[in-house]
Each structure stands twice: as structure tokens, then as C-alpha cells.
Design a protein around this motif. Structure first.
Motif, mmCIF file in Angstrom:
data_model
loop_
_atom_site.group_PDB
_atom_site.id
_atom_site.type_symbol
_atom_site.label_atom_id
_atom_site.label_comp_id
_atom_site.label_asym_id
_atom_site.label_seq_id
_atom_site.Cartn_x
_atom_site.Cartn_y
_atom_site.Cartn_z
ATOM 1 N N MET A 32 0.885 -1.412 19.699
ATOM 2 C CA MET A 32 0.848 0.107 19.275
ATOM 3 C C MET A 32 -0.231 -0.375 17.485
ATOM 4 S SD MET A 32 3.836 2.538 18.232
ATOM 5 C CE MET A 32 4.101 2.007 17.034
ATOM 6 N N VAL A 33 -0.685 0.551 17.815
ATOM 7 C CA VAL A 33 -2.081 0.751 16.414
ATOM 8 C C VAL A 33 -1.720 1.741 15.401
ATOM 9 C CG1 VAL A 33 -3.920 0.314 15.238
ATOM 10 C CG2 VAL A 33 -3.096 -1.128 17.645
ATOM 11 N N ALA A 34 -0.684 1.628 14.410
ATOM 12 C CA ALA A 34 -1.016 3.634 13.760
ATOM 13 C C ALA A 34 -2.552 2.890 12.780
ATOM 14 C CB ALA A 34 0.359 3.343 13.016
ATOM 15 N N HIS A 35 -2.979 4.314 12.451
ATOM 16 C CA HIS A 35 -4.144 4.111 11.538
ATOM 17 C C HIS A 35 -3.385 5.178 10.200
ATOM 18 C CE1 HIS A 35 -6.422 3.141 14.398
ATOM 19 N NE2 HIS A 35 -5.872 4.288 15.540
ATOM 20 N N PHE A 36 -2.996 3.865 9.567
ATOM 21 C CA PHE A 36 -3.026 3.790 8.283
ATOM 22 C C PHE A 36 -3.737 5.069 6.824
ATOM 23 C CE2 PHE A 36 -0.674 3.416 4.013
ATOM 24 C CZ PHE A 36 0.865 3.310 3.663
ATOM 25 N N THR A 37 -3.830 5.571 5.969
ATOM 26 C CA THR A 37 -4.970 6.219 4.601
ATOM 27 C C THR A 37 -3.965 6.134 3.741
ATOM 28 O OG1 THR A 37 -6.644 7.083 4.612
ATOM 29 C CG2 THR A 37 -4.940 8.529 5.286
ATOM 30 N N ASP A 38 -4.736 6.077 2.780
ATOM 31 C CA ASP A 38 -4.606 6.168 1.219
ATOM 32 C C ASP A 38 -5.616 7.371 0.370
ATOM 33 O OD1 ASP A 38 -6.059 4.223 0.814
ATOM 34 O OD2 ASP A 38 -4.758 3.256 -0.416
ATOM 35 N N GLY A 39 -5.941 7.340 0.968
ATOM 36 C CA GLY A 39 -7.039 8.419 0.400
ATOM 37 C C GLY A 39 -8.510 7.137 0.041
ATOM 38 N N LEU B 227 0.765 -1.090 -0.187
ATOM 39 C CA LEU B 227 0.095 -0.283 -0.182
ATOM 40 C C LEU B 227 0.910 1.695 -0.165
ATOM 41 C CD1 LEU B 227 -2.514 -1.407 2.897
ATOM 42 C CD2 LEU B 227 -3.187 -0.756 0.734
ATOM 43 N N ARG B 228 0.242 2.411 -0.897
ATOM 44 C CA ARG B 228 1.055 3.634 -0.586
ATOM 45 C C ARG B 228 -0.001 4.350 0.089
ATOM 46 N NH1 ARG B 228 4.933 5.362 -5.494
ATOM 47 N NH2 ARG B 228 5.442 6.993 -4.447
ATOM 48 N N GLY B 229 0.925 5.539 1.453
ATOM 49 C CA GLY B 229 -0.117 6.105 1.484
ATOM 50 C C GLY B 229 0.332 6.886 2.749
ATOM 51 N N HIS B 230 -0.030 7.329 3.778
ATOM 52 C CA HIS B 230 0.421 8.065 5.428
ATOM 53 C C HIS B 230 0.141 7.282 6.366
ATOM 54 C CE1 HIS B 230 -2.402 11.053 4.040
ATOM 55 N NE2 HIS B 230 -2.453 10.883 5.396
#
Ligand code: ADP
Ligand code: MG
Length: 698
Positions: free
Chosen positions: A82-89, A64-67
Motif C-alpha cells: 500500500m502506498v500513501a502519497h504524503f505532502t508537506d507543501g 516530516l510534518r504534512g498530510h
């Protein structure tokens, strides 16, 4: 460029002596060339980037590609993560870490673009990826990343951070150092004729495929090479043997054979028996030494074929010898054969470990004078003290206990090697037979004598003893006899024997009115024979035994086979055991008893057994389920060279294809002299050197 085959792995950057030692020990990797020959077990496509709204929990590795939007730590103690919420739109996904939280917090920043790589799973209704690989897109060139290799690693390696990724890095470093072609291992002729990639390209692409097409070609070339040398080895060996030795010519089918056929043969031969006898007769008259494998399911009537072949030897002035793997079996063969030859003037004797003193001397003398025409025995017959006046034919029954080397020892028993017929009831799938016994011709008895009722096979859980005992009682009252078999596995022999003893005691308690005998491998031969005899004569109704009864035992009135802990047996072994019943006119039964807790694979295996009575079908299924390494009986004879990439269960077609090619080469170059084949013979020689058991024979 330095020599990859001698360059020590420890000089590779990032390796050093400590990791090198682990690679030596765990993977047998010493040189750069060893490393290059350690192939990936899978590839993951890293050229494609997915959208979050496309993915679900069933996908393999994805990218995936995002932030990162935000980072939380949740849970306490051991559950802390630890949980990181990651989005690509297109959606949001959770990236999860259970370890190295501090490191992650320091390394990754919010709102920065990342490439995330990992396996999506569903947890609490949300899709997440745990412990993903995260890279900055600046550092990754996705279009060139393409298919990435994954390497198997061991626990020890992982502990030293020698994981797949590190192996990949090492591999990349080595592949980059390939500046000129690696030494080729196939000849230009073979490469051209079969459109094979060069070794160098194959090695490059097996680790870092340019694209799926190149990967396929690299895999094909390497599999081809592996199977080709397995076949070239065995066919070269066969050719050498044929050139060195001629076979005794058995010209006639004479008086003894004909007398037996006319007067003693108790029944009409089956079509398959006739066909196989013809094949054998042709070999025996050909002037070439026979090396034939006779496969025939349990009860297909191999003994008769063996006997009639031996009679041909006698008709031509030769002696014959038959070897069985156990004393029980040898004894049984002796009885069967003496009975079949009743009234005929043929001297048959027995030689086993328990034949001693005067009796043994008498046999040694009788063999030397030629008075004894047929010798039946165990391994004892290959001892150096046993000599014949004119041994012409050797029959080996139930060959899976005799290795190639043992067969070779038989050849010194006469000035030329005798003809050899190897009989087995463990059907070996064709592809495997070709590889293991490629120097043997194969005959198959694929027909049972008429009038046999198929055995009924039942799988029962061990909490239903009552109904099992009731069934046994019915059968005993109807006059039948019953085998109960316990597994015997060497590593825990004590526990196994205890199981057997316990089983024996509870059966005696349950059936006080019956005679129960007990047979296992730790008993003295005489004691064992006495117990067997009680059962064979019908005085005992139940026999509790280990797998010593697996091969050959013949008690037609025994119609029930109960196998305890059936899950601990291999399929071929179960089939062998089942073959002990179904020999008489009565309906026979085979009952597998297991606990309720079984793995899916075990359930599947038992299901195959319940549904099929066909040994070949079972052997094929076994090969597919477990892979050839586990197939019973193959360990001893062994495939000559390790297979790193080819798989006998899947690459059967290629195996046949390369066999034909190897055969053609050996036929056109019978003395290994042609310049065009120089590379082939050199490579074969090098391979043989590293495989001691083969070096000894060839
Ligand atoms: P295996 O192939 O397992 O060694 P055997 O040679 O022990 O089989 O034969 C099994 C049984 O079948 C024996 O009792 C044998 O006498 C019998 N038998 C063999 N050939 C025939 C035939 N052509 N017709 C009827 N019975 C046969
Ligand atoms: Mg037999």
C-alpha cells in the motif's frame, strides 16, 4: 520508593510474566535496575522536522510534518503493498506498507495533519519511507521529544512485540519512578575530581537525554565507571598479592650465566633482547615477585631471553621451569636449550603427558633433590604430583593458552610464589594488555635479529591451482620445504579433517616425487612427532597440517607457507602461521588461498596481512575491525567485567586515564580502609561476587 535492584520486572505495567520471562532469558534483565542498565545503542533526533524537498535517500531517520493526499494499493500477491502519497507543501513522498494494510487503511485519514518518522530510501527513482511511525501532532510534543533512544532487541523479543519502542516505553515508566537518587557507585571524591555526573542523572540521560551535551556527559560517566572498575579490580588484586607474598631475591648474576655468555652464546644479542634482560634482572633482584609479560613478534628471539633468565635463577640456587602449550613445542624447546647449553654442567629434563613410568619417577625425584635445574614441559608440570626442591622462576611460553587461574596454580609450587615470565608472540594491543593482564608488567622485544628477509605475502584465489603448483615445484627444486595449512574449527572437526585428508591426497597425486607428511591434532603424539621429525630433518618436502603447527615450530629450510581457506583464520593466527617461515637465509613466501567470493571485511583483513609484517600493527587493525571480544586468546583470561558501553578499541585513552586514577587510590589506600573509598570497595566487592572466575582467584 521501592528498591530498584530487587523489584521484579514483571510488575512493571505492560510487562507481565510472559514478557518478563523473555527479558530474563534474552537480555538477562530481572529487576528494574537491570532494565535501567540496558543502554540504547543509538539515538535519533526527533526535535527537528525536515522539508520534503531537503531529503534524499542517504539520510538516516528523519521526521516530516504534512498530510496524506491519496492512498493506493499496488501489486499482487506477495508483492502487494500500500502506498500513501504524503505532502508537506514542498514536495511529495511515498509512504509504503507491505503488511498490516487493513489496519493502516482504518487508522489514517486523508487531509489530516501527521508527523511521519522513518528512514528514507530510493525505489524506482522515487523517495519513499516504508513502515513509518505516524503520530498526530496533538499527541507528540516535538520540542520535548528530542533525542530518542533505540535499543537492541533479539529475534525472539521481536516475535513477542518486545521491540525497541516498547522497551523505550518501559524505560520511560521506570525512569519516572526514580524519585530519590539511585545508589551511587563512585565516591564523592572521584565524582568531584573528575567532574562526573551523578549516577542518577547519568541513567536518566543515557535513556532520555535532555540534549546532546547531557548525553555526552552521561556516556562519559558510565564509560568511566565501567573501565575504572575493570582497572581497580586488577590493581587491587595485584596490590593484595604483593602484600601477601614477597619475591625471592636473585642477588647475583653468577658463574653459569657468565659461562654461557662468554662461551656458548651463538650470536650477539639484539638491542631489544639486552634491554628486556635488564628489565627482568631488575625484577628478579627487587624482592618483589615478578609477573612480567614478554611480547615479541614471531622469531624475535624470546627463547634466548627465557634461557638466560633461567640461568640467573640457577646462579642463585633456584630451579626454573618452562611451560609450552604443546608437546611438539616442549620437545623443541628441550632440544634448542640442550644445544645452547652444550658442554655446560646444567641438567635439563622434559616432562609431558607422554613421559611415563620409570622415566617420570626419575624426573619427580630429580626435581625434589634439586638435581634437575631446568624442567621443560607442558601442562603436565602444573599437576599436583610435580614438586620442586626450590622452584624460583617459571616461564610460560605462548601464554594465550594459559588463563589467570592456571598461572595462580603455579604459585603453590614453592613456599613463596616463584617469579613468572609469560611470553607471547600474539602481540596484544597495549589497551587490551592493560585490561586483560593488568597485573603484569610488560616488556617488548621490538627488533628482529639481523639478516632476516621480510616474507613476501600473496593472496591467491583457489581457481589458480596450476600456477600455485608450478610455484611450489620451483621452490622444491630449489631445495626448499613447504607447509600447507588447513583450518580446524572445533564445531565441524569432521569436515575439517576431511578437507585436510582431501588436500593431502591431491598433493600426493600432484607431487608423486615428493615425500609428503601430514600432522593434525587427532593423531597420537608419537605418530605426530614421527611426521614432524621427517619434515624437520628435510626428508619430507611438504607438510600438510592443521594449526597444530601454529606456535613455535622451527624449520629454517621451510620457506613457503600456504594457507588454505585463509578467510577462516583470524589475523593474529595468520600472522602466527606466517611466522613459521622466514627463519632461514632464503626468501620466504606466505600464500593465502581463498575462494573468489569474499565479504568486504575479509578482503580488508587479508589486505592488511599482505601489506604488513608487523604483528602489533596487525593486532591493532584486528582489534579495530572485529572488536576485542573476538580477539584470539582473550576468551580464557577474559576481561573481568562485561563492558556495556565502553569499547576497548575506541576508549583506549580513557582506559589509561582511569587506570592512573585507580592506581593512585590503591596506593593511597593499600588495605582498603579509608572511609572516602568505602563506596568503591563495596561496589568492587559486589562486582566480583557476580563474576565467579574472579571470585575464585582473589
Ligand atoms: P621466538 O621469539 O619466536 O620464540 P626464537 O627464540 O625461536 O623466536 O628465535 C628465532 C630464531 O632466531 C632462532 O633460530 C634463534 O636462534 C635466532 N636468534 C635469536 N636471537 C638471535 C640474535 N640475537 N641474533 C641472531 N639470531 C637470533
Ligand atoms: Mg618461541
Amino acid at each position: 520508593m521501592f528498591d530498584f535492584t530487587t523489584r521484579d520486572i514483571k510488575y512493571l505495567s505492560g510487562v507481565g510474566p510472559q514478557r518478563a520471562a523473555i527479558l530474563n532469558k534474552e537480555l538477562d534483565i530481572y529487576s528494574l535496575s537491570d532494565l535501567l542498565n540496558y543502554f540504547p545503542y543509538k539515538y535519533v533526533d526527533r526535535s527537528r522536522v525536515y522539508n520534503i524537498n531537503e531529503i534524499d535517500g542517504n539520510m538516516p531517520y528523519i521526521q516530516l510534518r504534512g498530510h496524506i493526499l491519496s492512498i493506493d494499493t499496488v501489486g499482487e500477491g506477495r508483492k502487494r503493498r500500500m502506498v500513501a502519497h504524503f505532502t508537506d507543501g514542498t514536495g511529495v513522498i511515498d509512504l509504503v506498507w507491505f503488511q498490516g494494510i487493513k489496519y493502516v487503511l482504518k487508522k489514517y485519514k486523508l487531509n489530516e495533519e501527521y508527523i511521519v518518522f522513518g528512514k528514507p530510501t530510493v525505489f524506482n527513482g522515487r523517495i519513499n519511507i516504508s513502515h513509518p511511525d505516524i503520530d498526530s501532532p496533538k499527541e507528540l510534543n516535538l520540542s520535548t521529544l528530542g533525542l530518542r533512544p533505540y535499543y537492541n532487541t533479539t529475534e525472539k523479543m521481536k516475535r513477542s512485540f518486545l521491540n525497541s519502542q516498547l522497551l523505550e516505553k518501559m524505560m520511560a515508566a521506570v525512569v519516572q519512578q526514580i524519585q530519590e537518587p539511585l545508589p551511587e557507585t563512585l565516591s564523592p571524591g572521584v565524582l568531584a575530581a573528575h567532574h562526573l555526573m551523578s549516577r542518577t542523572d547519568a541513567i536518566r540521560n543515557i535513556h532520555f537525554p535532555q540534549n546532546p551535551e547531557m548525553l555526552r556527559k552521561a556516556q562519559y560517566r558510565l564509560k568511566f565507571e565501567e573501565l575504572f572498575y575493570v582497572q581497580l579490580n586488577i590493581l587491587r588484586y595485584t596490590k593484595d598479592r604483593q602484600q601477601k607474598y614477597r619475591g625471592y631475591v636473585f642477588r647475583t648474576v653468577g658463574e653459569v650465566f657468565n659461562e654461557f655468555y662468554a662461551k656458548n652464546l651463538p650470536f650477539e644479542l639484539t638491542g631489544a633482547q639486552k634491554r628486556v634482560l635488564k628489565e627482568i634482572r631488575k625484577d628478579l633482584g627487587s624482592g618483589r615477585q615478578m609477573n612480567r609479560l614478554l611480547q615479541g613478534d614471531v622469531g624475535s628471539g624470546k627463547t634466548l631471553v627465557a634461557l638466560m633468565s633461567m640461568l640467573i635463577a640457577i646462579d642463585n640456587g633456584f630451579q626454573a621451569c618452562m611451560m609450552a602449550p604443546t608437546e611438539i613445542l616442549a620437545n623443541q624447546h628441550l632440544e634448542t636449550i640442550r644445544e645452547l647449553l652444550f658442554g655446560m654442567n646444567v641438567r635439563v629434563e622434559l616432562l609431558t603427558g607422554s613421559v611415563k613410568g620409570k622415566q617420570r619417577e626419575k624426573i619427580h625425584t630429580g626435581l625434589l633433590t634439586g638435581d634437575i635445574q631446568i624442567l621443560i614441559g607442558t601442562h603436565a608440570v602444573i599437576e599436583d604430583t610435580v614438586n620442586f626442591s626450590s622452584l624460583g622462576l617459571v616461564i610460560i611460553d605462548e601464554q594465550h593458552r594459559f588463563g589467570v587461574a592456571q598461572r595462580a596454580r603455579l604459585w603453590s609450587k614453592n613456599s613463596q610464589p616463584p617469579h613468572v615470565l609469560v611470553m607471547t608472540a600474539t602481540p596484544i594491543p597495549r589497551t587490551l594488555a592493560m585490561t586483560l593482564y593488568g597485573d603484569l608488567d610488560v616488556s617488548v622485544i621490538d627488533e628482529l635479529p639481523p639478516g632476516r628477509k621480510p616474507i613476501k605475502t600473496i593472496h591467491q584465489f583457489d581457481n589458480r591451482r596450476d600456477s600455485l603448483y608450478r610455484f611450489m615445484r620451483e621452490q622444491i627444486e630449489a631445495g626448499r620445504q613447504i607447509y600447507i595449512v588447513y583450518p580446524l574449527i572445533k564445531e565441524s572437526e569432521k569436515i575439517d579433517l576431511k578437507n585436510l585428508e582431501d588436500g593431502y591426497l591431491s598433493i600426493r597425486q600432484e607431487f608423486p616425487e615428493c615425500n609428503v607428511v601430514k600432522v593434525h591434532g587427532k593423531m597420537k603424539a608419537a605418530e605426530k612427532d614421527a611426521q614432524m621429525q621427517l619434515f624437520a630433518s628435510g626428508e619430507a618436502q611438504i607438510m600438510v597440517a592443521t594449526t597444530v603447527i601454529e606456535v613455535g615450530v622451527n624449520v629454517p629450510n621451510a620457506s613457503v607457507m600456504i594457507i588454505e581457506n585463509a578467510e577462516r583464520f583470524g589475523l593474529s593466527q595468520l600472522h602466527q602461521l606466517r611466522g613459521r617461515v622466514g627463519r632461514g637465509a632464503e626468501q620466504s613466501y606466505c600464500i593465502f588461498v581463498t575462494s573468489y567470493k569474499l565479504s568486504d571485511e575479509t578482503r580488508k583483513r587479508l589486505e592488511i596481512m599482505v601489506n604488513s609484517n608487523d604483528g602489533f600493527e596487525i593486532a591493532e587493525a584486528d582489534l579495530k575491525l572485529r572488536g576485542p571480544g573476538d580477539l584470539e586468546g582473550t576468551q580464557q583470561s577474559g576481561i573481568a567485567f562485561d563492558l556495556k558501553i565502553a569499547n576497548l578499541a575506541r576508549d583506549g585513552q580513557l582506559l589509561q586515564y582511569v587506570r592512573d586514577i585507580a592506581q593512585e587510590i590503591v596506593d593511597r589506600d593499600p588495605t582498603s580502609e579509608l572511609a572516602e573509598n568505602e563506596i568503591l570497595w563495596k561496589t568492587l566487592k559486589a562486582l566480583r561476587k557476580t563474576h565467579v572466575s574472579w571470585a575464585a582467584i582473589s
